[in-house]
Write an enzyme that holds these catalytic residues in place. Structure first.
Site, mmCIF file in Angstrom:
data_model
loop_
_atom_site.group_PDB
_atom_site.id
_atom_site.type_symbol
_atom_site.label_atom_id
_atom_site.label_comp_id
_atom_site.label_asym_id
_atom_site.label_seq_id
_atom_site.Cartn_x
_atom_site.Cartn_y
_atom_site.Cartn_z
ATOM 1 N N HIS A 81 -2.028 -11.916 -9.635
ATOM 2 C CA HIS A 81 -2.778 -11.656 -8.409
ATOM 3 C C HIS A 81 -2.343 -10.345 -7.759
ATOM 4 O O HIS A 81 -1.154 -10.035 -7.709
ATOM 5 C CB HIS A 81 -2.568 -12.803 -7.418
ATOM 6 C CG HIS A 81 -3.649 -12.905 -6.385
ATOM 7 N ND1 HIS A 81 -3.749 -12.013 -5.334
ATOM 8 C CD2 HIS A 81 -4.679 -13.774 -6.241
ATOM 9 C CE1 HIS A 81 -4.788 -12.342 -4.591
ATOM 10 N NE2 HIS A 81 -5.364 -13.404 -5.116
ATOM 11 N N GLY A 163 5.681 -0.716 12.310
ATOM 12 C CA GLY A 163 6.814 -0.649 11.414
ATOM 13 C C GLY A 163 6.979 0.720 10.780
ATOM 14 O O GLY A 163 6.132 1.603 10.934
ATOM 15 N N PRO A 164 8.066 0.909 10.039
ATOM 16 C CA PRO A 164 8.368 2.215 9.451
ATOM 17 C C PRO A 164 7.529 2.517 8.214
ATOM 18 O O PRO A 164 7.156 1.606 7.470
ATOM 19 C CB PRO A 164 9.849 2.083 9.078
ATOM 20 C CG PRO A 164 10.017 0.617 8.785
ATOM 21 C CD PRO A 164 9.126 -0.098 9.758
ATOM 22 N N VAL A 166 8.247 3.348 5.370
ATOM 23 C CA VAL A 166 9.331 3.381 4.395
ATOM 24 C C VAL A 166 9.161 2.214 3.433
ATOM 25 O O VAL A 166 8.890 1.082 3.857
ATOM 26 C CB VAL A 166 10.704 3.280 5.096
ATOM 27 C CG1 VAL A 166 11.827 3.230 4.068
ATOM 28 C CG2 VAL A 166 10.905 4.451 6.053
ATOM 29 N N ALA A 170 10.655 -5.587 0.176
ATOM 30 C CA ALA A 170 9.750 -6.577 0.783
ATOM 31 C C ALA A 170 8.324 -6.069 0.829
ATOM 32 O O ALA A 170 7.400 -6.818 1.164
ATOM 33 C CB ALA A 170 10.225 -6.932 2.195
ATOM 34 N N GLY A 171 8.116 -4.782 0.508
ATOM 35 C CA GLY A 171 6.776 -4.219 0.507
ATOM 36 C C GLY A 171 6.176 -4.144 1.896
ATOM 37 O O GLY A 171 6.883 -3.989 2.896
#
Length: 494
Positions: A81, A163-164, A166, A170-171
């Protein structure tokens, strides 16, 4: 805000211990009802559905994302998936009177928190999207984790909403608000995945197909599969999708072998399919036996699902939740006596004080119902803390906090139940004389609630290392037990 459902998608479907840890993080949040957990090893993906009040659902989504962040590594993850993150998709779906606007606000709030507190790149999609090109999940996830990892921080189009910018193992996480959809897969009697891809392209809306269908062609367990999201089952019903897939498959000399629903499906979608294939005329939903039996009526008020939940071989719900429910029943009986009084002209003189009592017992009943759920969540929180790695820096701190919370919740139950005695006595003496025994039965239930809850406080004190806290809790338990004893005696000796 009202009721909301979330159907979270995680990039893990093979390691049961990881799935269980994420599930437990969700159920540890008070006010959340777990609806369904489905894992697929070939897709290497798990879908967890849960619902509740919006704030509780948002908190559960955050805690699940935090748990997945520490347990799933996208650098080593492989599956059929498409995915872009450990917690891949977090949709919020409005239920009941909740509006889409409220779900959009929740999605943005939770997305912001995930980005800021967990340092995960977050993209908003569907109704919560801040850019038109991010409304479609497939566009956000294009190229999957591998392409995103190379582009984030370099390509301005990949700048996250929160969020960053980067890449971490955790993607990224895609958070949004949408209407209910049906995840539906169809398997073909061929191993040729190219046929599945061609059929998927022909039936999906972006390929000129059906308006509310998103589809991919995959090879799953050695079989060609058409994996679909039906985003509006009323606009494009399942049976219409089924027949178009069947017709397209005939072009390539293959047939459908079976269908598969992932997660939950609205019963109306299945009723629509039954009406179509059985060619039912003037069919009514209330002709379904189980639906008729499940519908509340004067002779059908017993909450069998609640009884079954307590009877199941699971730690929760347990005695603490049962004590809270006993208290809620006591309050409900108090409400009944009050309502049977304020509605009678005969008791007009006492109406003001009975109405005030009604307001108090109603509030207590509502609180006790919430505490019944909170007690189960508190127990689950201890289980989650115990499963943390021994070398995790804050393990002992989280464990201690969970134990204190597991003492505080039943203590609140006992306090709320003990508060009912004064009003139950008032209702028994000033209320409708024909309902006096109902108020007294309420007293017995409140007595059971106080003592049952206190037992749960005491059993959790055994794990509490702080002796001063233990003494404080023990003293409160002794006081509440004494109050319950006196309250019951005064009530039943009238």
């Amino acid at each position: 805000m009202g009721l909301v459902e979330s159907i979270m998608n995680f990039s893990e479907g093979r390691r049961t211990e990881v799935v269980h840890a994420i599930r437990d993080a969700i159920t540890a949040v008070a006010g959340v009802q777990l609806l369904d957990v489905q894992s697929d090893a070939d897709h290497n993906r798990t879908v967890i559905s849960f619902a509740g009040e919006a704030e509780a659902v948002g908190e559960a989504a955050f805690q699940a994302t935090r748990t997945a962040q520490g347990l799933i590594d996208l650098d080593t993850h492989r599956g059929e998936h498409p995915r872009i993150g450990a917690t891949d998709v977090v949709p919020f779906v409005p239920l009941g009177q909740t509006s889409m606007k409220q779900c959009v606000a929740l999605a943005r709030k939770v997305g912001k928190r995930i980005g800021e507190e967990l340092g995960i790149a977050v993209y908003l999609y569907e109704e919560a999207a801040t850019r038109p090109e991010r409304q479609n999940l497939a566009d956000v996830r294009k190229g999957e984790y591998e392409a995103w990892r190379k582009a984030v921080g370099v390509d301005a189009a990949r700048e996250p909403d929160f969020g960053p910018a980067v890449a971490t193992p955790a993607g990224a996480t895609v958070v949004g608000a949408r209407q209910p959809l049906i995840a539906y897969n169809i398997y073909l009697n061929t191993t040729d995945v190219e046929i599945a891809k061609k059929i998927a392209k022909s039936i999906r809306y972006l390929g000129g197909g059906l308006r509310y269908v998103k589809a991919l062609g995959l090879l799953v367990d050695g079989r060609a599969q058409i994996s679909m999201n039906l985003v509006n089952f009323r606009g494009t019903p399942i049976h219409r999708v089924q027949e178009l897939v069947r017709a397209e498959a005939m072009r390539y000399g293959v047939t459908i072998t079976e269908g598969e629903v992932i997660g939950l499906v609205p019963q109306d979608a299945l009723f629509d399919a039954a009406e179509h294939y059985l060619q039912l005329n003037n069919f009514r939903r209330d002709q379904v036996l189980e639906a008729k039996l499940a519908a509340p009526s004067g002779d059908n008020w017993l909450p069998n699902s609640t009884l079954q939940a307590f009877a199941a071989g699971t730690p929760t719900p347990g005695g603490g939740s049962a004590a809270a429910l006993a208290g809620a029943l006591a309050g409900s009986l108090g409400q009944m006596v009050a309502n049977l009084t304020v509605s009678r002209k005969k008791y007009a003189a006492v109406k003001p004080i009975i109405a005030a009592a009604l307001e108090r017992v109603s509030e207590a009943t509502t609180n006790l119902g919430k505490l019944a759920l909170a007690d189960s969540a508190a127990f689950n929180a201890i289980s989650v803390a115990r499963k943390l790695p021994d070398d995790q820096a804050d393990r002992e701190q989280q464990m201690a906090a969970a134990i204190v919370h597991a003492c505080e919740i039943p203590l609140q139950v006992a306090q709320q139940a003990a508060s009912l005695f004064a009003d139950l006595q008032l209702l028994a003496t000033q209320g409708n004389v024909n309902a006096r025994t109902d108020a007294q039965v309420g007293g017995y239930l409140a007595y059971a609630a106080v003592n049952g809850a206190c037992l749960n406080v005491l059993v959790n004190l055994g794990d509490l290392s702080d002796s001063q806290q233990r003494d404080v809790f023990s003293a409160k338990v002794a006081t509440l037990r004494q109050q319950a004893e006196q309250g019951l005696q005064q009530l039943v000796t009238l």
